[in-house]
Motif scaffolding. Structure first.
Motif, PDB file in Angstrom:
ATOM      1  N   SER A 176       0.806  -1.224   0.000  1.00 15.35           N
ATOM      2  CA  SER A 176       0.000   0.000   0.000  1.00 15.35           C
ATOM      3  C   SER A 176       0.841   1.277   0.000  1.00 15.35           C
ATOM      4  N   ARG A 177       2.050   1.205   0.500  1.00 13.40           N
ATOM      5  CA  ARG A 177       2.933   2.376   0.573  1.00 13.40           C
ATOM      6  C   ARG A 177       4.336   2.015   0.094  1.00 13.40           C
ATOM      7  N   PRO A 178       4.490   1.660  -1.182  1.00 12.04           N
ATOM      8  CA  PRO A 178       5.786   1.173  -1.665  1.00 12.04           C
ATOM      9  C   PRO A 178       6.935   2.174  -1.497  1.00 12.04           C
ATOM     10  N   GLU A 179       6.668   3.465  -1.662  1.00 11.16           N
ATOM     11  CA  GLU A 179       7.740   4.453  -1.515  1.00 11.16           C
ATOM     12  C   GLU A 179       8.220   4.510  -0.063  1.00 11.16           C
ATOM     13  N   GLU A 180       7.270   4.526   0.861  1.00  9.64           N
ATOM     14  CA  GLU A 180       7.625   4.537   2.282  1.00  9.64           C
ATOM     15  C   GLU A 180       8.348   3.251   2.669  1.00  9.64           C
ATOM     16  N   TRP A 181       7.873   2.129   2.166  1.00 11.35           N
ATOM     17  CA  TRP A 181       8.484   0.848   2.495  1.00 11.35           C
ATOM     18  C   TRP A 181       9.923   0.806   1.991  1.00 11.35           C
ATOM     19  N   GLU A 182      10.161   1.363   0.816  1.00 11.25           N
ATOM     20  CA  GLU A 182      11.525   1.410   0.287  1.00 11.25           C
ATOM     21  C   GLU A 182      12.432   2.223   1.208  1.00 11.25           C
ATOM     22  N   ILE A 183      11.935   3.348   1.682  1.00  8.64           N
ATOM     23  CA  ILE A 183      12.721   4.171   2.610  1.00  8.64           C
ATOM     24  C   ILE A 183      12.965   3.407   3.911  1.00  8.64           C
ATOM     25  N   ALA A 184      11.933   2.750   4.420  1.00  3.81           N
ATOM     26  CA  ALA A 184      12.086   1.975   5.653  1.00  3.81           C
ATOM     27  C   ALA A 184      13.166   0.905   5.492  1.00  3.81           C
ATOM     28  N   GLN A 185      13.169   0.206   4.359  1.00  7.48           N
ATOM     29  CA  GLN A 185      14.200  -0.808   4.124  1.00  7.48           C
ATOM     30  C   GLN A 185      15.592  -0.182   4.060  1.00  7.48           C
ATOM     31  N   GLU A 186      15.692   0.993   3.452  1.00  5.49           N
ATOM     32  CA  GLU A 186      16.977   1.687   3.391  1.00  5.49           C
ATOM     33  C   GLU A 186      17.443   2.074   4.794  1.00  5.49           C
ATOM     34  N   VAL A 187      16.524   2.529   5.628  1.00  6.74           N
ATOM     35  CA  VAL A 187      16.855   2.886   7.010  1.00  6.74           C
ATOM     36  C   VAL A 187      17.323   1.656   7.774  1.00  6.74           C
ATOM     37  N   PHE A 188      16.599   0.538   7.642  1.00  7.28           N
ATOM     38  CA  PHE A 188      17.000  -0.708   8.318  1.00  7.28           C
ATOM     39  C   PHE A 188      18.395  -1.135   7.860  1.00  7.28           C
ATOM     40  N   SER A 189      18.621  -1.097   6.555  1.00  3.05           N
ATOM     41  CA  SER A 189      19.898  -1.519   5.992  1.00  3.05           C
ATOM     42  C   SER A 189      21.047  -0.628   6.469  1.00  3.05           C
ATOM     43  N   ALA A 190      20.843   0.667   6.444  1.00  2.46           N
ATOM     44  CA  ALA A 190      21.884   1.589   6.888  1.00  2.46           C
ATOM     45  C   ALA A 190      22.198   1.402   8.376  1.00  2.46           C
ATOM     46  N   ALA A 191      21.167   1.150   9.174  1.00  2.00           N
ATOM     47  CA  ALA A 191      21.380   0.932  10.610  1.00  2.00           C
ATOM     48  C   ALA A 191      22.209  -0.322  10.850  1.00  2.00           C
ATOM     49  N   VAL A 192      21.916  -1.376  10.103  1.00  2.00           N
ATOM     50  CA  VAL A 192      22.674  -2.622  10.235  1.00  2.00           C
ATOM     51  C   VAL A 192      24.134  -2.404   9.820  1.00  2.00           C
ATOM     52  N   ASP A 193      24.342  -1.625   8.758  1.00  2.00           N
ATOM     53  CA  ASP A 193      25.705  -1.326   8.320  1.00  2.00           C
ATOM     54  C   ASP A 193      26.477  -0.557   9.389  1.00  2.00           C
ATOM     55  N   ARG A 194      25.795   0.324  10.122  1.00  2.00           N
ATOM     56  CA  ARG A 194      26.463   1.158  11.124  1.00  2.00           C
ATOM     57  C   ARG A 194      26.590   0.477  12.487  1.00  2.00           C
ATOM     58  N   ALA A 195      25.773  -0.524  12.747  1.00  2.00           N
ATOM     59  CA  ALA A 195      25.787  -1.202  14.046  1.00  2.00           C
ATOM     60  C   ALA A 195      25.931  -2.702  13.825  1.00  2.00           C
ATOM     61  N   ALA A 234      26.273  -5.163  15.664  1.00  2.00           N
ATOM     62  CA  ALA A 234      25.564  -6.055  16.586  1.00  2.00           C
ATOM     63  C   ALA A 234      24.068  -6.111  16.292  1.00  2.00           C
ATOM     64  N   LEU A 235      23.629  -5.366  15.279  1.00  2.00           N
ATOM     65  CA  LEU A 235      22.206  -5.310  14.928  1.00  2.00           C
ATOM     66  C   LEU A 235      21.942  -6.107  13.663  1.00  2.00           C
ATOM     67  N   SER A 236      20.864  -6.894  13.687  1.00  2.00           N
ATOM     68  CA  SER A 236      20.371  -7.587  12.493  1.00  2.00           C
ATOM     69  C   SER A 236      18.889  -7.300  12.375  1.00  2.00           C
ATOM     70  N   VAL A 237      18.431  -7.014  11.151  1.00  5.09           N
ATOM     71  CA  VAL A 237      17.017  -6.822  10.873  1.00  5.09           C
ATOM     72  C   VAL A 237      16.650  -7.808   9.782  1.00  5.09           C
ATOM     73  N   VAL A 238      15.634  -8.637  10.061  1.00  2.00           N
ATOM     74  CA  VAL A 238      15.205  -9.627   9.078  1.00  2.00           C
ATOM     75  C   VAL A 238      13.707  -9.491   8.832  1.00  2.00           C
ATOM     76  N   LEU A 239      13.307  -9.800   7.597  1.00  2.00           N
ATOM     77  CA  LEU A 239      11.893  -9.801   7.234  1.00  2.00           C
ATOM     78  C   LEU A 239      11.380 -11.224   7.309  1.00  2.00           C
ATOM     79  N   ALA A 240      10.348 -11.431   8.102  1.00  2.00           N
ATOM     80  CA  ALA A 240       9.740 -12.757   8.203  1.00  2.00           C
ATOM     81  C   ALA A 240       8.886 -12.978   6.965  1.00  2.00           C
ATOM     82  N   LEU A 241       9.086 -14.089   6.309  1.00  2.00           N
ATOM     83  CA  LEU A 241       8.291 -14.449   5.149  1.00  2.00           C
ATOM     84  C   LEU A 241       7.132 -15.330   5.584  1.00  2.00           C
ATOM     85  N   GLY A 242       6.147 -15.399   4.754  1.00  2.00           N
ATOM     86  CA  GLY A 242       5.007 -16.234   5.072  1.00  2.00           C
ATOM     87  C   GLY A 242       3.751 -15.401   5.143  1.00  2.00           C
ATOM     88  N   GLY A 243       2.659 -16.059   5.198  1.00  2.00           N
ATOM     89  CA  GLY A 243       1.373 -15.368   5.230  1.00  2.00           C
ATOM     90  C   GLY A 243       1.000 -14.867   3.858  1.00  2.00           C
TER      91      GLY A 243
END
Length: 101
Positions: free
Chosen positions: A69-88, A90-99
């Motif tokens: 429903s919000r592909p542009e926002e979701w893309e930004i959210a993924q970029e934020v998650f990815s950048a945070a993982v690159d900078r930290a 000890a942090l991992s962010v994973v997307l649960a598949l299914g449903g």
């Protein structure tokens, strides 16, 4: 060191404001969280709080409807998650598949 797991359930999230609210509640973000993309990035990199706290795993669930429903926002959210993982490391962010949502 044990891994600390946080679940970010996006079921029912329909816009950025709801996403930020859900992040604040589910990810135990500080009260000073600013509810914007930069604040989210900064807060995520702060989740592994100190060397004794150990690694942090964030599992994002029920994200497909928000992504659809919000592909542009979701893309930004993924970029934020990815950048945070690159900078930290000890942090991992994973997307649960299914449903089907």
């Amino acid at each position: 060191m044990t891994e600390h797991m946080l679940e970010l359930d996006l079921d029912g999230v329909s816009d950025k404001a709801a996403l930020m609210d859900r992040c604040a509640r589910h990810l135990e973000l500080p009260d000073r969280f600013g509810s914007n993309w930069d604040a989210l990035a900064d807060s995520l990199t702060g989740l592994p709080d100190g060397p004794e706290s150990g690694p942090v795993l964030v599992v994002v669930r029920n994200w497909r409807q928000y992504a659809k429903s919000r592909p542009e926002e979701w893309e930004i959210a993924q970029e934020v998650f990815s950048a945070a993982v690159d900078r930290a490391p000890a942090l991992s962010v994973v997307l649960a598949l299914g449903g089907s949502s």
